[in-house]
Write an enzyme that holds these catalytic residues in place. Structure first.
Site, PDB file in Angstrom:
ATOM      1  N   ARG A  62      12.267 -22.760  26.202  1.00  0.00           N
ATOM      2  CA  ARG A  62      12.510 -23.087  27.614  1.00  0.00           C
ATOM      3  C   ARG A  62      12.773 -24.566  27.847  1.00  0.00           C
ATOM      4  O   ARG A  62      13.487 -24.929  28.760  1.00  0.00           O
ATOM      5  CB  ARG A  62      11.312 -22.639  28.460  1.00  0.00           C
ATOM      6  CG  ARG A  62      11.344 -21.136  28.722  1.00  0.00           C
ATOM      7  CD  ARG A  62      10.194 -20.716  29.599  1.00  0.00           C
ATOM      8  NE  ARG A  62       8.971 -20.662  28.825  1.00  0.00           N
ATOM      9  CZ  ARG A  62       8.150 -19.607  28.772  1.00  0.00           C
ATOM     10  NH1 ARG A  62       8.419 -18.527  29.480  1.00  0.00           N
ATOM     11  NH2 ARG A  62       7.066 -19.622  28.047  1.00  0.00           N
ATOM     12  N   LYS A 172       2.600 -12.293  14.134  1.00  0.00           N
ATOM     13  CA  LYS A 172       1.387 -11.609  14.563  1.00  0.00           C
ATOM     14  C   LYS A 172       0.850 -12.277  15.828  1.00  0.00           C
ATOM     15  O   LYS A 172       1.198 -13.439  16.035  1.00  0.00           O
ATOM     16  CB  LYS A 172       0.371 -11.576  13.436  1.00  0.00           C
ATOM     17  CG  LYS A 172      -0.401 -12.886  13.237  1.00  0.00           C
ATOM     18  CD  LYS A 172      -1.577 -12.708  12.343  1.00  0.00           C
ATOM     19  CE  LYS A 172      -2.847 -12.667  13.131  1.00  0.00           C
ATOM     20  NZ  LYS A 172      -3.604 -13.933  13.175  1.00  0.00           N
ATOM     21  N   HIS A 202       1.136 -13.417   7.136  1.00  0.00           N
ATOM     22  CA  HIS A 202       1.421 -14.486   6.174  1.00  0.00           C
ATOM     23  C   HIS A 202       0.606 -14.356   4.888  1.00  0.00           C
ATOM     24  O   HIS A 202       0.977 -14.901   3.860  1.00  0.00           O
ATOM     25  CB  HIS A 202       1.264 -15.879   6.807  1.00  0.00           C
ATOM     26  CG  HIS A 202      -0.153 -16.329   6.975  1.00  0.00           C
ATOM     27  ND1 HIS A 202      -0.943 -15.920   8.016  1.00  0.00           N
ATOM     28  CD2 HIS A 202      -0.927 -17.155   6.233  1.00  0.00           C
ATOM     29  CE1 HIS A 202      -2.136 -16.483   7.898  1.00  0.00           C
ATOM     30  NE2 HIS A 202      -2.157 -17.245   6.828  1.00  0.00           N
ATOM     31  N   LYS A 206       1.440 -15.091   0.287  1.00  0.00           N
ATOM     32  CA  LYS A 206       0.709 -15.984  -0.620  1.00  0.00           C
ATOM     33  C   LYS A 206       0.925 -15.523  -2.064  1.00  0.00           C
ATOM     34  O   LYS A 206       0.841 -14.332  -2.354  1.00  0.00           O
ATOM     35  CB  LYS A 206      -0.794 -15.971  -0.296  1.00  0.00           C
ATOM     36  CG  LYS A 206      -1.136 -16.634   1.049  1.00  0.00           C
ATOM     37  CD  LYS A 206      -2.639 -16.596   1.290  1.00  0.00           C
ATOM     38  CE  LYS A 206      -3.011 -16.955   2.709  1.00  0.00           C
ATOM     39  NZ  LYS A 206      -3.114 -18.370   2.975  1.00  0.00           N
ATOM     40  N   GLU A 240     -13.892 -19.284   6.366  1.00  0.00           N
ATOM     41  CA  GLU A 240     -13.212 -20.505   6.800  1.00  0.00           C
ATOM     42  C   GLU A 240     -14.245 -21.548   7.200  1.00  0.00           C
ATOM     43  O   GLU A 240     -15.301 -21.200   7.740  1.00  0.00           O
ATOM     44  CB  GLU A 240     -12.326 -20.219   8.000  1.00  0.00           C
ATOM     45  CG  GLU A 240     -11.239 -19.209   7.720  1.00  0.00           C
ATOM     46  CD  GLU A 240     -10.281 -19.108   8.889  1.00  0.00           C
ATOM     47  OE1 GLU A 240      -9.296 -19.848   8.897  1.00  0.00           O
ATOM     48  OE2 GLU A 240     -10.541 -18.314   9.806  1.00  0.00           O
ATOM     49  N   ASP A 259      -8.281 -11.097  14.811  1.00  0.00           N
ATOM     50  CA  ASP A 259      -7.675 -12.269  14.193  1.00  0.00           C
ATOM     51  C   ASP A 259      -7.542 -12.140  12.674  1.00  0.00           C
ATOM     52  O   ASP A 259      -6.553 -12.578  12.095  1.00  0.00           O
ATOM     53  CB  ASP A 259      -8.531 -13.502  14.534  1.00  0.00           C
ATOM     54  CG  ASP A 259      -7.822 -14.811  14.209  1.00  0.00           C
ATOM     55  OD1 ASP A 259      -6.656 -14.958  14.624  1.00  0.00           O
ATOM     56  OD2 ASP A 259      -8.429 -15.671  13.546  1.00  0.00           O
ATOM     57  N   HIS A 264      -5.045  -9.413   7.871  1.00  0.00           N
ATOM     58  CA  HIS A 264      -5.194  -9.979   6.528  1.00  0.00           C
ATOM     59  C   HIS A 264      -6.181  -9.211   5.644  1.00  0.00           C
ATOM     60  O   HIS A 264      -5.895  -8.899   4.493  1.00  0.00           O
ATOM     61  CB  HIS A 264      -5.647 -11.441   6.616  1.00  0.00           C
ATOM     62  CG  HIS A 264      -4.866 -12.268   7.587  1.00  0.00           C
ATOM     63  ND1 HIS A 264      -3.508 -12.125   7.756  1.00  0.00           N
ATOM     64  CD2 HIS A 264      -5.235 -13.248   8.454  1.00  0.00           C
ATOM     65  CE1 HIS A 264      -3.086 -12.992   8.671  1.00  0.00           C
ATOM     66  NE2 HIS A 264      -4.111 -13.683   9.118  1.00  0.00           N
ATOM     67  N   LYS A 364     -15.636 -17.915  10.863  1.00  0.00           N
ATOM     68  CA  LYS A 364     -15.272 -19.321  11.033  1.00  0.00           C
ATOM     69  C   LYS A 364     -16.545 -20.153  10.904  1.00  0.00           C
ATOM     70  O   LYS A 364     -17.645 -19.666  11.132  1.00  0.00           O
ATOM     71  CB  LYS A 364     -14.645 -19.533  12.403  1.00  0.00           C
ATOM     72  CG  LYS A 364     -13.322 -18.771  12.559  1.00  0.00           C
ATOM     73  CD  LYS A 364     -12.288 -19.587  13.273  1.00  0.00           C
ATOM     74  CE  LYS A 364     -10.980 -18.852  13.417  1.00  0.00           C
ATOM     75  NZ  LYS A 364      -9.978 -19.192  12.388  1.00  0.00           N
TER      76      LYS A 364
HETATM   77  C1  BG6 Z   1      -4.452 -16.733  11.068  1.00  0.00           C
HETATM   78  C2  BG6 Z   1      -5.573 -16.726  12.067  1.00  0.00           C
HETATM   79  O1  BG6 Z   1      -3.749 -15.519  11.092  1.00  0.00           O
HETATM   80  O2  BG6 Z   1      -4.997 -16.917   9.771  1.00  0.00           O
HETATM   81  C3  BG6 Z   1      -6.382 -17.999  11.996  1.00  0.00           C
HETATM   82  O3  BG6 Z   1      -5.024 -16.577  13.374  1.00  0.00           O
HETATM   83  C4  BG6 Z   1      -6.876 -18.225  10.586  1.00  0.00           C
HETATM   84  O4  BG6 Z   1      -7.476 -17.965  12.885  1.00  0.00           O
HETATM   85  C5  BG6 Z   1      -5.694 -18.132   9.614  1.00  0.00           C
HETATM   86  O5  BG6 Z   1      -7.467 -19.500  10.524  1.00  0.00           O
HETATM   87  C6  BG6 Z   1      -6.181 -18.197   8.186  1.00  0.00           C
HETATM   88  O6  BG6 Z   1      -5.070 -18.349   7.355  1.00  0.00           O
HETATM   89  P1  BG6 Z   1      -5.195 -19.098   5.973  1.00  0.00           P
HETATM   90  O7  BG6 Z   1      -3.825 -18.982   5.378  1.00  0.00           O
HETATM   91  O8  BG6 Z   1      -5.616 -20.494   6.272  1.00  0.00           O
HETATM   92  O9  BG6 Z   1      -6.237 -18.345   5.223  1.00  0.00           O
END
Ligand code: BG6
Length: 514
Positions: A62, A172, A202, A206, A240, A259, A264, A364
């Protein structure tokens, strides 16, 4: 041992074919994802000569911006976020000359017509019309309407109706529960065939995640023991150290289950536990992942309390510094019930895995950043070495370290030198960095390259995404209804709530402390 440092460029599972020309349009080009991940990944592909001969990027958002201002911003982004930095000026100049920016609204047909006219310009004078990739990096609530709009102005049509060149990548989250995911799938399929849709997770890009399949299906020694007869249980951890950073607004609605688990962690579970596919075609692999999810025993809402533990971080210390609790983060409610930690036990009802618990956990602000899959094998049937001081023989554990310190290790018992017949655990350890020496491609490099080449193996299919939501919805709904009374229940910098330890202890097991 040293291996050709360029090996990374060729070990991807990609089976697609690089087109001669491609134009990638990014919706949401003024956002964080574009600057932190997408443009740096594309620049790195350019650096390694992995893009089509003729390649252009069109940013769409935008905000008003000239092509040159967009180029200058992306240059900064590459310097800051690319894994190589802005390594080669001449490659950057060539890449930047093919970066464009089109300002436009997300609901005005005239804006999309404007974009269409701009994209048509790339077709003129081309012998082969360029492949068109549209990347949806907008807020998720816009995904459905952007697809409808690009279809309405004739920018996207079905492959089965004779459009061989249009692909759409969807970031996502794909929906927020089963119902919204089904609705979004319906909208997507009104405009496109499934073969044109690339839903991103993603994690699948990896290197170490792709290696799960290679490890399992390119080695004969593990397959005979990869089942309920030899495996005691499996622990899949995505821990994390970061908190929610500046994403409190998003996270309040998401929580750890949406999340991390729905995408994942379930992907890691599938790759670890699925049957060998009949081949490495996109559908053969995705069929097996779907089959696996169908055999995961669903947890009903009334079973959630026994099958899972939730948590939320309070204040604590991380790397010697005080950090605030989740409820003190920006844009987070002062009595927020959102879980930032969960541990869930699943069983897989099939011949291979009957009775083997799969423990999944993610959180987290935990003590250490580590993502790993640990297969713990059963103990030897008879303990022969009772005379030694060791209380117990440790079970063998095979660990696939997804990140950081990427690698694979196998622990086993040995006899330490000396007169006594004792046992002591040791490990055989493979480390990516030692073996390959250079930094592997970022997940987004692999995924963008695969999509440009038309290979959807590492993308999520519509049926998988719905199955994944149907497994996770009971947790989300139950935890929304029954508010937690003990939050925050773990300190930032710890390994999560005590209830999570008790949860495994009840099964006579312990979490790994990697
Ligand atoms: C994302 C989440 O999909 O993956 C984040 O929204 C998370 O909250 C992240 O931190 C973790 O990805 P990676 O590649 O750092 O393990």
């Amino acid at each position: 041992m040293s291996i050709d440092p360029h090996a990374y460029a060729t070990t991807g599972l990609s089976q697609g074919k690089r087109p001669q020309a491609c134009v990638l349009t990014i919706f949401g080009a003024s956002g964080d994802l574009t600057k932190r991940k997408l443009i740096p990944a594309l620049y790195n592909l350019a650096l390694e000569n992995r893009l089509p001969e003729r390649f252009a990027v069109v940013g769409y958002a935008r905000s008003e911006m000239s092509h040159d201002v967009f180029r200058a911003k992306m240059r900064e982004a590459v310097s800051e976020f690319s894994r190589t930095g802005l390594k080669d000026e001449s490659i950057w100049s060539e890449f930047a000359a093919n970066l464009y920016f089109i300002p436009g609204s997300y609901n005005e047909p005239t804006s999309y017509k404007n974009l269409r006219d701009f994209l048509d310009g790339f077709d003129r004078g081309s012998r082969v019309p360029p492949v068109r990739v549209f990347y949806l990096a907008t807020p998720p609530e816009l995904y459905g309407s952007v697809i409808q709009q690009i279809a309405a102005v004739g920018l996207a049509s079905r492959e089965s109706d004779g459009d061989p060149r249009t692909r759409v990548i969807i970031e996502k989250p794909f929906g927020t529960d089963l119902q919204t995911a089904q609705e979004l799938n319906r909208k997507v399929h009104e405009a496109l065939d499934e073969s044109q849709v690339y839903r991103i997770d993603h994690y699948l890009g990896k290197e170490t995640v792709q290696n799960i399949m290679v490890f399992r299906f390119a080695n004969a020694v593990f397959e005979p023991i990869w089942n309920r007869r030899y495996v005691d249980h499996v622990q899949i951890t995505a821990a994390e150290t970061v908190g929610v950073e500046n994403r409190g607004g998003y996270y309040e609605h998401a929580g750890v289950v949406r999340d991390m688990f729905q995408n994942h962690l379930l992907q890691l579970l599938c790759l670890t536990a699925m049957e060998p596919p009949v081949g490495f075609s996109a559908d053969a692999v995705r069929d097996e992942k779907g089959k696996l999810l169908k055999s995961v025993r669903p947890i009903a809402p009334e079973e959630v309390a026994a099958a899972a533990v939730r948590g939320q971080y309070g204040p604590g210390r991380m790397a010697g510094k005080e950090v605030v609790g989740y409820r003190q983060e920006p844009d987070v409610g002062k009595d927020s019930p959102t879980p930032t930690y969960a541990a869930i036990k699943f069983f897989i009802d099939n011949w291979r895995w009957e009775g083997v618990p799969f423990y999944l956990r993610s959180g987290k602000r935990l003590a250490k950043r580590v993502t790993e899959i640990a297969i713990q094998f059963k103990r030897p049937p008879l303990l022969l070495f009772k005379s030694c001081a060791v209380e117990d023989v440790s079970p063998n554990v095979l660990v696939n370290r997804i990140q950081p310190d990427e690698g694979v290790s196998l622990t086993f018992e040995v006899k330490p030198p000396g007169p006594d017949l004792c046992v002591s655990p040791l490990s055989l350890d493979f480390k990516y960095e030692q073996a390959f020496g250079n930094s592997p491609p970022e997940a987004y490099e692999t995924l963008l390259e695969d999509c440009i080449e038309g290979d959807s193996t590492l993308f999520t299919r519509h049926d998988w995404v719905e199955l994944a939501w149907s497994l996770m919805d009971p947790f989300i709904q139950t935890w929304q209804i029954s508010k937690p009374r003990d939050f925050p229940n773990y300190e930032a910098g710890s390994w999560g709530p005590k209830e999570a330890d008790d949860f495994l202890q009840r099964d006579g097991r312990r979490w790994r402390r990697p």
